[in-house]
Design a protein around this motif. Sequence first.
Motif, PDB file in Angstrom:
ATOM      1  N   VAL A   1       0.837  -1.208   0.000  1.00 33.90           N
ATOM      2  CA  VAL A   1       0.000   0.000   0.000  1.00 33.90           C
ATOM      3  C   VAL A   1       0.868   1.254   0.000  1.00 33.90           C
ATOM      4  O   VAL A   1       0.630   2.202  -0.748  1.00 33.90           O
ATOM      5  N   LEU A   2       1.892   1.253   0.851  1.00 33.72           N
ATOM      6  CA  LEU A   2       2.776   2.429   0.928  1.00 33.72           C
ATOM      7  C   LEU A   2       3.494   2.671  -0.399  1.00 33.72           C
ATOM      8  O   LEU A   2       3.670   3.815  -0.828  1.00 33.72           O
ATOM      9  N   GLU A   3       3.903   1.610  -1.080  1.00 30.92           N
ATOM     10  CA  GLU A   3       4.552   1.757  -2.385  1.00 30.92           C
ATOM     11  C   GLU A   3       3.570   2.326  -3.406  1.00 30.92           C
ATOM     12  O   GLU A   3       3.930   3.159  -4.229  1.00 30.92           O
ATOM     13  N   LYS A   4       2.323   1.871  -3.330  1.00 31.94           N
ATOM     14  CA  LYS A   4       1.299   2.357  -4.251  1.00 31.94           C
ATOM     15  C   LYS A   4       1.053   3.850  -4.046  1.00 31.94           C
ATOM     16  O   LYS A   4       0.821   4.594  -5.005  1.00 31.94           O
ATOM     17  N   LEU A   5       1.097   4.278  -2.799  1.00 30.80           N
ATOM     18  CA  LEU A   5       0.858   5.686  -2.463  1.00 30.80           C
ATOM     19  C   LEU A   5       2.134   6.522  -2.546  1.00 30.80           C
ATOM     20  O   LEU A   5       2.120   7.708  -2.227  1.00 30.80           O
ATOM     21  N   GLU A   6       3.249   5.888  -2.978  1.00 28.11           N
ATOM     22  CA  GLU A   6       4.555   6.537  -3.080  1.00 28.11           C
ATOM     23  C   GLU A   6       5.017   7.068  -1.723  1.00 28.11           C
ATOM     24  O   GLU A   6       5.653   8.120  -1.612  1.00 28.11           O
ATOM     25  N   GLY A   7       4.673   6.302  -0.689  1.00 26.41           N
ATOM     26  CA  GLY A   7       5.103   6.635   0.655  1.00 26.41           C
ATOM     27  C   GLY A   7       6.227   5.716   1.102  1.00 26.41           C
ATOM     28  O   GLY A   7       6.809   4.979   0.315  1.00 26.41           O
ATOM     29  N   SER A   8       6.536   5.756   2.391  1.00 28.13           N
ATOM     30  CA  SER A   8       7.612   4.925   2.929  1.00 28.13           C
ATOM     31  C   SER A   8       7.238   4.447   4.332  1.00 28.13           C
ATOM     32  O   SER A   8       6.378   5.030   5.000  1.00 28.13           O
ATOM     33  N   VAL A   9       7.883   3.351   4.757  1.00 29.40           N
ATOM     34  CA  VAL A   9       7.638   2.790   6.077  1.00 29.40           C
ATOM     35  C   VAL A   9       8.971   2.329   6.659  1.00 29.40           C
ATOM     36  O   VAL A   9       9.844   1.845   5.945  1.00 29.40           O
ATOM     37  N   SER A  10       9.117   2.501   7.952  1.00 32.46           N
ATOM     38  CA  SER A  10      10.285   1.990   8.660  1.00 32.46           C
ATOM     39  C   SER A  10       9.816   1.428   9.998  1.00 32.46           C
ATOM     40  O   SER A  10       8.723   1.741  10.473  1.00 32.46           O
ATOM     41  N   VAL A  11      10.641   0.573  10.594  1.00 33.60           N
ATOM     42  CA  VAL A  11      10.244  -0.074  11.844  1.00 33.60           C
ATOM     43  C   VAL A  11      11.440  -0.125  12.798  1.00 33.60           C
ATOM     44  O   VAL A  11      12.581  -0.317  12.372  1.00 33.60           O
ATOM     45  N   GLN A  12      11.149   0.070  14.057  1.00 35.61           N
ATOM     46  CA  GLN A  12      12.131  -0.090  15.125  1.00 35.61           C
ATOM     47  C   GLN A  12      11.498  -0.957  16.209  1.00 35.61           C
ATOM     48  O   GLN A  12      10.328  -0.748  16.562  1.00 35.61           O
ATOM     49  N   SER A  13      12.242  -1.931  16.683  1.00 38.36           N
ATOM     50  CA  SER A  13      11.648  -2.845  17.660  1.00 38.36           C
ATOM     51  C   SER A  13      12.720  -3.418  18.578  1.00 38.36           C
ATOM     52  O   SER A  13      13.892  -3.554  18.183  1.00 38.36           O
ATOM     53  N   LYS A  14      12.300  -3.738  19.796  1.00 39.30           N
ATOM     54  CA  LYS A  14      13.184  -4.378  20.760  1.00 39.30           C
ATOM     55  C   LYS A  14      12.364  -5.390  21.553  1.00 39.30           C
ATOM     56  O   LYS A  14      11.285  -5.072  22.068  1.00 39.30           O
ATOM     57  N   VAL A  15      12.860  -6.607  21.609  1.00 38.67           N
ATOM     58  CA  VAL A  15      12.134  -7.681  22.278  1.00 38.67           C
ATOM     59  C   VAL A  15      11.880  -7.302  23.740  1.00 38.67           C
ATOM     60  O   VAL A  15      12.779  -6.860  24.456  1.00 38.67           O
ATOM     61  N   GLY A  16      10.619  -7.449  24.160  1.00 37.67           N
ATOM     62  CA  GLY A  16      10.230  -7.153  25.538  1.00 37.67           C
ATOM     63  C   GLY A  16       9.876  -5.712  25.792  1.00 37.67           C
ATOM     64  O   GLY A  16       9.316  -5.390  26.846  1.00 37.67           O
ATOM     65  N   GLU A  17      10.181  -4.811  24.825  1.00 35.51           N
ATOM     66  CA  GLU A  17       9.885  -3.389  25.052  1.00 35.51           C
ATOM     67  C   GLU A  17       8.800  -2.868  24.113  1.00 35.51           C
ATOM     68  O   GLU A  17       8.013  -2.012  24.491  1.00 35.51           O
ATOM     69  N   GLY A  18       8.759  -3.366  22.894  1.00 29.68           N
ATOM     70  CA  GLY A  18       7.713  -2.921  21.971  1.00 29.68           C
ATOM     71  C   GLY A  18       8.237  -2.609  20.584  1.00 29.68           C
ATOM     72  O   GLY A  18       9.420  -2.791  20.282  1.00 29.68           O
ATOM     73  N   THR A  19       7.314  -2.133  19.748  1.00 35.79           N
ATOM     74  CA  THR A  19       7.613  -1.883  18.333  1.00 35.79           C
ATOM     75  C   THR A  19       7.047  -0.532  17.921  1.00 35.79           C
ATOM     76  O   THR A  19       5.963  -0.142  18.361  1.00 35.79           O
ATOM     77  N   THR A  20       7.775   0.166  17.061  1.00 34.96           N
ATOM     78  CA  THR A  20       7.302   1.436  16.491  1.00 34.96           C
ATOM     79  C   THR A  20       7.354   1.363  14.964  1.00 34.96           C
ATOM     80  O   THR A  20       8.408   1.087  14.390  1.00 34.96           O
ATOM     81  N   PHE A  21       6.201   1.583  14.325  1.00 34.42           N
ATOM     82  CA  PHE A  21       6.108   1.689  12.868  1.00 34.42           C
ATOM     83  C   PHE A  21       5.973   3.164  12.512  1.00 34.42           C
ATOM     84  O   PHE A  21       5.116   3.866  13.071  1.00 34.42           O
ATOM     85  N   SER A  22       6.829   3.630  11.585  1.00 32.02           N
ATOM     86  CA  SER A  22       6.774   5.031  11.132  1.00 32.02           C
ATOM     87  C   SER A  22       6.445   5.084   9.644  1.00 32.02           C
ATOM     88  O   SER A  22       7.042   4.345   8.859  1.00 32.02           O
ATOM     89  N   PHE A  23       5.499   5.952   9.304  1.00 29.23           N
ATOM     90  CA  PHE A  23       5.066   6.080   7.907  1.00 29.23           C
ATOM     91  C   PHE A  23       5.175   7.541   7.463  1.00 29.23           C
ATOM     92  O   PHE A  23       4.936   8.456   8.252  1.00 29.23           O
ATOM     93  N   GLU A  24       5.510   7.708   6.181  1.00 31.36           N
ATOM     94  CA  GLU A  24       5.458   9.033   5.565  1.00 31.36           C
ATOM     95  C   GLU A  24       4.676   8.877   4.273  1.00 31.36           C
ATOM     96  O   GLU A  24       5.033   8.097   3.385  1.00 31.36           O
ATOM     97  N   ILE A  25       3.588   9.648   4.153  1.00 36.51           N
ATOM     98  CA  ILE A  25       2.669   9.507   3.019  1.00 36.51           C
ATOM     99  C   ILE A  25       2.483  10.871   2.353  1.00 36.51           C
ATOM    100  O   ILE A  25       2.170  11.845   3.051  1.00 36.51           O
ATOM    101  N   PRO A  26       2.682  10.983   1.044  1.00 37.49           N
ATOM    102  CA  PRO A  26       2.536  12.296   0.374  1.00 37.49           C
ATOM    103  C   PRO A  26       1.090  12.794   0.374  1.00 37.49           C
ATOM    104  O   PRO A  26       0.148  11.993   0.306  1.00 37.49           O
ATOM    105  N   ASN A  27       0.929  14.087   0.449  1.00 36.34           N
ATOM    106  CA  ASN A  27      -0.388  14.717   0.423  1.00 36.34           C
ATOM    107  C   ASN A  27      -0.816  14.899  -1.032  1.00 36.34           C
ATOM    108  O   ASN A  27      -0.141  15.563  -1.811  1.00 36.34           O
ATOM    109  N   LEU A  28      -1.934  14.293  -1.421  1.00 38.18           N
ATOM    110  CA  LEU A  28      -2.406  14.346  -2.805  1.00 38.18           C
ATOM    111  C   LEU A  28      -3.408  15.465  -3.032  1.00 38.18           C
ATOM    112  O   LEU A  28      -4.024  15.537  -4.091  1.00 38.18           O
ATOM    113  N   CYS A  29      -3.579  16.352  -2.053  1.00 36.92           N
ATOM    114  CA  CYS A  29      -4.504  17.480  -2.218  1.00 36.92           C
ATOM    115  C   CYS A  29      -3.955  18.522  -3.197  1.00 36.92           C
ATOM    116  O   CYS A  29      -4.712  19.245  -3.831  1.00 36.92           O
ATOM    117  N   ALA A  30      -2.639  18.622  -3.281  1.00 40.95           N
ATOM    118  CA  ALA A  30      -2.024  19.674  -4.121  1.00 40.95           C
ATOM    119  C   ALA A  30      -2.254  19.396  -5.589  1.00 40.95           C
ATOM    120  O   ALA A  30      -2.295  18.255  -6.016  1.00 40.95           O
TER     121      ALA A  30
END
Length: 498
Positions: free
Chosen positions: A469-498
């Motif tokens: 989906v992110l590739e289709k929207l020309e966006g990007s995704v990254s992930v950071q995780s540590k066992v026992g502490e949790g996971t963070t997913f970060s997304f950047e998605i372009p604004n198509l209103c312009a």
Amino acid sequence: MTMLEHAEIGVWQDIFTSIIEDADSNILLLDEDFRIINLNSGFYWIFIETYGIELKKGTSILESMQRVHATLTHTWRDRCMVALSGTAIKVEDVFEIDGRNYYWEIHFKSSSRPDGSQIISVFSRDITVRKAYQKKIIENEANLRSILNTIEDSIWLINTDFELIDFNREFFKKYKQAYGVKLLRGENILGLIPDDLPELRELWRNRYESGLKGRPGKYYDSYQIEKDNRIFEIKTYPIVENGIVTGLTMYSRDITNQTRTEDLLKKQNEELIRINSELDRFVYSASHDLRAPLMSVKGLINMIKLDPEKQNTDQYLALIEKSVNKLDHFISDIIHYSRNARMDIMPKQIDFNELLQESIDSLRYMEGADTVKSIRNIVQQAPFCSDYSRLLMVFNNIISNAVQYRDTRKEDSYLKIDILVDEKRAILRFSDNGIGIPEEYVDKIFKMFFRANADSKGSGLGLYIVKGVLEKLEGSVSVQSKVGEGTTFSFEIPNLCA
């Protein structure tokens, strides 16, 4: 004067008469009063056939002309006067004989006699054939020029001194667009390359020198034309005359679109290979994952049939329901995967509060959903447009993962959602305090059907769909995780209103 001297003069006159009669040119000699001293038969017959004027020795040529052609008389008088002034002249006249035009080149020149008087010599020759050839050459050159200028390729020719012999309109236009230089024939082509491009000048010097040694060349160059990077295929061909190289012809063809098409086809071919590979894996894994819950249901139904007292029916039905739900979830993921792959992007204005609430509501009956607290922080500084259904797929997958892989040992499971929107993009961050992902698996979680272990509860398609989906929207995704502490997913998605 002795008889011998008279005899010698007669001999010389005979020789002179013989010479002018045998000459290829028509010859006329006049004295300074425009009387005819001598003429050969060619000149005599030309005037007879063209004007009906019979020229005779001792008569004034102007008086002879005046009787039949006043304009011609004035013309010849002016020409003879110029010659008598000491200036030789050459003119071209057109004569019409039997309805056909004949072209004559006529020379007027004066010379002095021993007694100081002057003689006007008039030489004329028929240049009709030469004029016809010249006309043909001019016509052929015009036709060739027209052909060259209709060719979309750039063509230019140089001689052995690197002087520009000729070029077509396309080369003139492209050169001016690239360097702001106006081409001139006869100029040194290397000198027309701007001084701030010495490496380019040396490159072309080597190419020209190689071609002038008789070696054809083929090159590929990239030039900036009107802020667009264009790619050209350039070929050089030596011009050989009698075994000697006298110049060089260059052809330059813009292959930018062809190259881009080839690159696109190559990319599409690579994508097709990748898709076929994924399809093979998909068919294999999907058939296995679809069959497993069905076989489980089939086995449980047989156990119900074989249990004579039906005491464990409720337990069996609960297991059947679990298998059916797993099957339904898997099929849903397949539908989402297919929808993302084949449907065009349909942008609309997004209200992230509304989108987030819809996702949470759709998952409220998921096991453990009520134990995970959602913490929202949405800052929307500008209207944001994107594909609502695709974003919903992303939210559903990330939120359901936070529920499925929560750490049951912790009392306060949470999912923190931060969203920042501006005119250009949306930055989304989903952070949970779940079980986390082992470091060796972090770079593999977006692959199709990847499961970190045999106890994984999902289909293995969720995060693969998210990345698609992110590739289709020309966006990007990254992930950071540590066992026992949790996971963070970060997304950047372009604004198509312009």
